[in-house]
Enzyme design. Sequence first.
Site, PDB file in Angstrom:
ATOM      1  CE  LYS A 270      85.072 108.396  81.945  1.00 59.70           C
ATOM      2  NZ  LYS A 270      84.225 107.222  81.646  1.00 59.70           N
ATOM      3  CG  ASN A 271      81.137 110.359  82.200  1.00 61.09           C
ATOM      4  OD1 ASN A 271      81.751 109.402  81.733  1.00 61.09           O
ATOM      5  ND2 ASN A 271      80.959 110.536  83.498  1.00 61.09           N
TER       6      ASN A 271
END
Length: 421
Positions: free
Chosen positions: A22-23
């Site tokens: 996600k990051n």
Amino acid sequence: MDKLRIAGGQPLQGEITVSGAKNAALPILCASLLTADSLQLNNVPDLNDIATTLKLLRQLGVQATRQGPTSLALSAGNVSSLEAPYELVKTMRASILVLGPLLARFGEARVSLPGGCAIGQRPVDQHIKGLAAMGAEIRIEHGFVVARAKRLKGANILTDMVTVTGTENLLMAATLAEGRTVLENAAREPEVVDLANLLNAMGARIQGQGTDRITIDGVDRLHGATHTVIADRIEAGTFLCAVGATGGDLLLRNAAPDTMGAILDKLREAGLDLETGPDWIRARMNRRPRATSFRTREYPGFPTDMQAQLMALNTVAEGTAVITENIFENRFMHVQELVRMGAQIDIDGHTAVVTGIPRLSGTTVMATDLRASASLVIAGLAAEGQTNIERIYHLDRGYEHMEDKLRQVGAHIERLTGAAA
């Protein structure tokens, strides 16, 4: 509102495929604003934060098309708005990452000040300081960052602290600036490296990613590219903490163990038997874990995003662990929920002292942020009896179908929706 119900005490056995990070995916999606050409992105996780970012990009005029469960095509050839409104930005602080690309390519941007998890201040002043050093005129008005620059100019930028999103925003902005930009005290996270690798594939000239000094020589334009997002080291670490707390034998596929040095070191210290290959990790646990003390630090130190999960493991460990949170000031909100399950935890400022007990007791608990949610899942898997976790919308921001993955390896876990919840 959905909740999870867990019947604890089951060891985990089998295989889990780790999702894309996600990051890493969030800034990579925002990088689509830097070019009129198309980006083809693979291994993009199906998460609420991804959906929010795509909604924001579409509102700006980006065409975003799903080409498969984890593949996206993005084209910013017809951007129609340079404003990121509060309604979309308030739920996710990473929305500030459209500021640098919009300003660099279009010469102006109007971006609402961000929201997100309530785990700390996370100010955007370092983003603003860096862009101002590159010649941008910036003011804050009515809750918006309003920025203008005919063309950004290269500059030497030393941030007052290590900031991941700040590094990413300035990195993207510098790709289209005139001249050379040097980012000192830059974040070294693998997600920053992944973004830099995509930008270089788009024609940027970036060197030093993965170190605290990144050099960017600006170019006139960037072009399209194809890129595969790296594996999520935090998701992988979460599942490893789960097998550490419950016992079992778990194989993680599509993992990136070379990005997880500090996490794997601490889990070995806790007693996990770990084997790794280029893209897999095998974890076996057949004993009660050992208490493991640690301090959160910027990469390559132990990540703050894994603090709650390793704390959950420590609650059932043999001995006493001292945990110091050095990144965010409000990141112990999961403690009171773990205590409700019988955990013995004492807080003194930024330090938690965890005295392990043989078994937690299932009860109803409430998630307060993304990683706190994951810690409560781990605790529930290790507890005696039934655990109900409420407000799991936090979990859906950063974990792709977590209950499905855990159920496939033997966990007794179900999502309750609607009236059933």
